[in-house]
Design a protein around this motif. Structure first.
Motif, PDB file in Angstrom:
ATOM      1  N   ASN A   1      -4.106  12.172  -8.543  1.00  0.00           N
ATOM      2  CA  ASN A   1      -5.264  11.391  -8.972  1.00  0.00           C
ATOM      3  C   ASN A   1      -6.198  11.075  -7.818  1.00  0.00           C
ATOM      4  O   ASN A   1      -6.967  10.130  -7.864  1.00  0.00           O
ATOM      5  CB  ASN A   1      -4.797  10.096  -9.632  1.00  0.00           C
ATOM      6  CG  ASN A   1      -4.161  10.372 -10.969  1.00  0.00           C
ATOM      7  OD1 ASN A   1      -4.646  11.204 -11.728  1.00  0.00           O
ATOM      8  ND2 ASN A   1      -3.064   9.712 -11.259  1.00  0.00           N
ATOM      9  N   ILE A   2      -6.110  11.900  -6.762  1.00  0.00           N
ATOM     10  CA  ILE A   2      -6.981  11.664  -5.617  1.00  0.00           C
ATOM     11  C   ILE A   2      -8.232  12.514  -5.777  1.00  0.00           C
ATOM     12  O   ILE A   2      -8.152  13.737  -5.768  1.00  0.00           O
ATOM     13  CB  ILE A   2      -6.263  12.023  -4.311  1.00  0.00           C
ATOM     14  CG1 ILE A   2      -4.942  11.251  -4.229  1.00  0.00           C
ATOM     15  CG2 ILE A   2      -7.140  11.719  -3.124  1.00  0.00           C
ATOM     16  CD1 ILE A   2      -4.015  11.793  -3.187  1.00  0.00           C
ATOM     17  N   PRO A   3      -9.376  11.910  -5.973  1.00  0.00           N
ATOM     18  CA  PRO A   3     -10.583  12.703  -6.189  1.00  0.00           C
ATOM     19  C   PRO A   3     -11.014  13.439  -4.925  1.00  0.00           C
ATOM     20  O   PRO A   3     -10.696  13.024  -3.815  1.00  0.00           O
ATOM     21  CB  PRO A   3     -11.622  11.653  -6.592  1.00  0.00           C
ATOM     22  CG  PRO A   3     -11.130  10.379  -6.030  1.00  0.00           C
ATOM     23  CD  PRO A   3      -9.641  10.469  -5.986  1.00  0.00           C
ATOM     24  N   ILE A   4     -11.722  14.559  -5.120  1.00  0.00           N
ATOM     25  CA  ILE A   4     -12.349  15.245  -3.996  1.00  0.00           C
ATOM     26  C   ILE A   4     -13.736  14.642  -3.852  1.00  0.00           C
ATOM     27  O   ILE A   4     -14.509  14.603  -4.805  1.00  0.00           O
ATOM     28  CB  ILE A   4     -12.457  16.761  -4.253  1.00  0.00           C
ATOM     29  CG1 ILE A   4     -11.067  17.361  -4.460  1.00  0.00           C
ATOM     30  CG2 ILE A   4     -13.172  17.447  -3.099  1.00  0.00           C
ATOM     31  CD1 ILE A   4     -11.100  18.824  -4.863  1.00  0.00           C
TER      32      ILE A   4
ATOM     33  N   VAL B   1      -0.096   6.488  -6.836  1.00  0.00           N
ATOM     34  CA  VAL B   1      -1.256   7.371  -6.974  1.00  0.00           C
ATOM     35  C   VAL B   1      -0.814   8.824  -6.983  1.00  0.00           C
ATOM     36  O   VAL B   1      -1.271   9.639  -7.786  1.00  0.00           O
ATOM     37  CB  VAL B   1      -2.270   7.116  -5.835  1.00  0.00           C
ATOM     38  CG1 VAL B   1      -3.308   8.225  -5.785  1.00  0.00           C
ATOM     39  CG2 VAL B   1      -2.944   5.768  -6.020  1.00  0.00           C
ATOM     40  N   LEU B   2       0.130   9.155  -6.097  1.00  0.00           N
ATOM     41  CA  LEU B   2       0.564  10.551  -5.966  1.00  0.00           C
ATOM     42  C   LEU B   2       1.371  11.037  -7.163  1.00  0.00           C
ATOM     43  O   LEU B   2       1.363  12.217  -7.483  1.00  0.00           O
ATOM     44  CB  LEU B   2       1.396  10.719  -4.683  1.00  0.00           C
ATOM     45  CG  LEU B   2       0.597  10.710  -3.385  1.00  0.00           C
ATOM     46  CD1 LEU B   2       1.532  10.729  -2.187  1.00  0.00           C
ATOM     47  CD2 LEU B   2      -0.336  11.907  -3.325  1.00  0.00           C
TER      48      LEU B   2
ATOM     49  N   GLU C   1     -10.560   9.923 -16.897  1.00  0.00           N
ATOM     50  CA  GLU C   1      -9.666   8.805 -17.183  1.00  0.00           C
ATOM     51  C   GLU C   1      -8.600   9.251 -18.186  1.00  0.00           C
ATOM     52  O   GLU C   1      -8.923   9.805 -19.231  1.00  0.00           O
ATOM     53  CB  GLU C   1     -10.466   7.641 -17.795  1.00  0.00           C
ATOM     54  CG  GLU C   1     -11.565   7.111 -16.900  1.00  0.00           C
ATOM     55  CD  GLU C   1     -11.052   6.162 -15.836  1.00  0.00           C
ATOM     56  OE1 GLU C   1     -10.112   5.410 -16.139  1.00  0.00           O
ATOM     57  OE2 GLU C   1     -11.582   6.193 -14.719  1.00  0.00           O
TER      58      GLU C   1
ATOM     59  N   TRP D   1       1.734   1.727  -3.491  1.00  0.00           N
ATOM     60  CA  TRP D   1       0.525   2.134  -4.198  1.00  0.00           C
ATOM     61  C   TRP D   1       0.254   3.636  -3.974  1.00  0.00           C
ATOM     62  O   TRP D   1      -0.107   4.372  -4.895  1.00  0.00           O
ATOM     63  CB  TRP D   1      -0.650   1.272  -3.720  1.00  0.00           C
ATOM     64  CG  TRP D   1      -1.888   1.378  -4.528  1.00  0.00           C
ATOM     65  CD1 TRP D   1      -2.085   2.134  -5.654  1.00  0.00           C
ATOM     66  CD2 TRP D   1      -3.125   0.706  -4.281  1.00  0.00           C
ATOM     67  NE1 TRP D   1      -3.367   1.970  -6.105  1.00  0.00           N
ATOM     68  CE2 TRP D   1      -4.019   1.110  -5.296  1.00  0.00           C
ATOM     69  CE3 TRP D   1      -3.559  -0.190  -3.310  1.00  0.00           C
ATOM     70  CZ2 TRP D   1      -5.326   0.644  -5.341  1.00  0.00           C
ATOM     71  CZ3 TRP D   1      -4.850  -0.654  -3.365  1.00  0.00           C
ATOM     72  CH2 TRP D   1      -5.727  -0.256  -4.373  1.00  0.00           C
ATOM     73  N   CYS D   2       0.466   4.087  -2.737  1.00  0.00           N
ATOM     74  CA  CYS D   2       0.305   5.514  -2.413  1.00  0.00           C
ATOM     75  C   CYS D   2       1.176   6.361  -3.320  1.00  0.00           C
ATOM     76  O   CYS D   2       0.736   7.360  -3.894  1.00  0.00           O
ATOM     77  CB  CYS D   2       0.749   5.808  -0.974  1.00  0.00           C
ATOM     78  SG  CYS D   2      -0.441   5.366   0.263  1.00  0.00           S
TER      79      CYS D   2
ATOM     80  N   SER E   1       0.823  -1.211   0.000  1.00  0.00           N
ATOM     81  CA  SER E   1       0.000   0.000   0.000  1.00  0.00           C
ATOM     82  C   SER E   1       0.854   1.257   0.000  1.00  0.00           C
ATOM     83  O   SER E   1       0.461   2.266  -0.581  1.00  0.00           O
ATOM     84  CB  SER E   1      -0.997   0.037   1.160  1.00  0.00           C
ATOM     85  OG  SER E   1      -0.767  -0.948   2.083  1.00  0.00           O
ATOM     86  N   ALA E   2       2.042   1.188   0.629  1.00  0.00           N
ATOM     87  CA  ALA E   2       2.932   2.349   0.601  1.00  0.00           C
ATOM     88  C   ALA E   2       3.360   2.633  -0.839  1.00  0.00           C
ATOM     89  O   ALA E   2       3.332   3.779  -1.304  1.00  0.00           O
ATOM     90  CB  ALA E   2       4.147   2.100   1.484  1.00  0.00           C
TER      91      ALA E   2
ATOM     92  N   GLU F   1     -13.100  14.790 -10.048  1.00  0.00           N
ATOM     93  CA  GLU F   1     -11.939  13.958 -10.331  1.00  0.00           C
ATOM     94  C   GLU F   1     -11.414  14.231 -11.732  1.00  0.00           C
ATOM     95  O   GLU F   1     -12.130  14.769 -12.575  1.00  0.00           O
ATOM     96  CB  GLU F   1     -12.323  12.468 -10.212  1.00  0.00           C
ATOM     97  CG  GLU F   1     -13.346  12.064 -11.263  1.00  0.00           C
ATOM     98  CD  GLU F   1     -13.970  10.703 -11.016  1.00  0.00           C
ATOM     99  OE1 GLU F   1     -13.806  10.162  -9.932  1.00  0.00           O
ATOM    100  OE2 GLU F   1     -14.635  10.214 -11.936  1.00  0.00           O
ATOM    101  N   TYR F   2     -10.153  13.889 -11.947  1.00  0.00           N
ATOM    102  CA  TYR F   2      -9.604  13.958 -13.289  1.00  0.00           C
ATOM    103  C   TYR F   2     -10.222  12.850 -14.133  1.00  0.00           C
ATOM    104  O   TYR F   2     -10.421  11.735 -13.651  1.00  0.00           O
ATOM    105  CB  TYR F   2      -8.085  13.810 -13.262  1.00  0.00           C
ATOM    106  CG  TYR F   2      -7.382  15.088 -12.871  1.00  0.00           C
ATOM    107  CD1 TYR F   2      -7.354  16.167 -13.743  1.00  0.00           C
ATOM    108  CD2 TYR F   2      -6.779  15.206 -11.635  1.00  0.00           C
ATOM    109  CE1 TYR F   2      -6.728  17.353 -13.384  1.00  0.00           C
ATOM    110  CE2 TYR F   2      -6.142  16.390 -11.271  1.00  0.00           C
ATOM    111  CZ  TYR F   2      -6.125  17.451 -12.145  1.00  0.00           C
ATOM    112  OH  TYR F   2      -5.520  18.621 -11.782  1.00  0.00           O
TER     113      TYR F   2
END
Lengths: 152, 122
Positions: free
Chosen positions: B96-99, B26-27, B112, B22-23, B19-20, B109-110
């Motif tokens: 890519n983190i949606p509000i 995503v960032l 696709e 993956w974070c 998950s680290a 979100e952005y």
């Protein structure tokens, strides 16, 4: 009795400021009670404690929408921990707690994907997992202390 | 093996490490300029942030309001009357983190990134 304890802890935690701007991320201190119940009572009793805690917790927080997320996470977490109880002994409760937290996060995110009908919210999952692992380890260790002190 | 405590500790370690990573993915992931605003699963706005002028607009859901602000090619949830204000605290849309506003089922979100040449060129 246990449900009351869990609700008190939950309400106190509500007063704490949100540490991270990620929906659904929190310490989950009330889960100490859940983990303790998993290791001390039968599956049915534990399920009752969790279900009542989640329902009343949402009422106290005044946020019925979050009920769906909490319920999805809580039930998946509970099912997982009840299975893990068979293979993880009482000296490694924190391990069980971490895996429970991970399942909770997966359940939450799955519920969010269904509710919001957008799969991009999965971007939150890794952040929830990292925090879940840490919070799960802490609550698990706390529960382990409680179990070893009370079940002598 | 499944009964070994070490096995389960290893599982935890693997999940944590994965998950680290993956974070970070995503960032650092790439995204275009196209942003979609979704409510209850339906796309209600598609905005090209590089062409939008600075403005604010309001989205209503079951009587509750969210105010969305566009400024200098960025977008954010300026105000909301939901109880938790998680969406407002998220700030400007980055990476890519949606509000997400869970109570009002609103997502910014952005779009696709794999829908056009822009993604590969940019």
């Amino acid at each position: 009795m246990l449900t009351a304890f869990a609700l008190i802890i939950f309400t106190v935690e509500l007063q704490l400021p949100t540490l991270a701007p990620v929906p659904g991320m929190k310490l989950g201190l009330a889960n100490i009670i859940t983990v303790y119940a998993v290791y001390s009572f039968s599956a049915g009793e534990t399920a009752m404690v969790v279900a009542v805690r989640v329902l009343l917790g949402s009422l106290i927080a005044g946020n019925m929408v979050s009920l769906v997320y909490s319920l999805a996470g809580g039930l998946l977490c509970l099912a997982g921990m009840l299975l893990l109880r068979r293979v993880i002994d009482k000296k490694h409760i924190w391990v069980c707690s971490i895996l429970g937290a991970v399942l909770h996060n997966i359940g939450q995110t799955a519920a969010a994907i269904v509710m919001m009908q957008t799969k991009t919210v999965i971007a939150y999952l890794p952040f929830l997992l990292v925090s879940g692992c840490i919070a799960g380890a802490l609550t698990g260790m706390a529960a382990q202390l409680v179990v070893s002190r009370l079940n002598k | 093996m499944i009964r070994s405590q070490k096995f389960w500790i290893a599982v935890c370690a693997v999940i944590f490490a994965a998950s680290a990573v993956w974070c970070i993915l995503v960032l650092t992931g790439s995204h275009g300029n196209t942003v979609t605003v979704k409510q209850d699963g339906r796309v209600i706005f598609t905005l090209d942030l590089s062409k939008e002028t600075d403005r604010e607009f309001t989205v209503e859901y079951e009587g509750r309001k969210n105010i969305i602000e566009i400024s200098g090619g960025r977008i954010r949830m300026k105000a909301a009357d939901c109880p938790d204000h998680v969406c407002v605290n998220t700030g400007w849309l980055t990476a890519n983190i949606p509000i997400v506003c869970l109570p009002n089922k609103l997502v910014i979100e952005y779009a696709e990134p794999d829908t056009g040449l822009d993604a590969t060129a940019g």
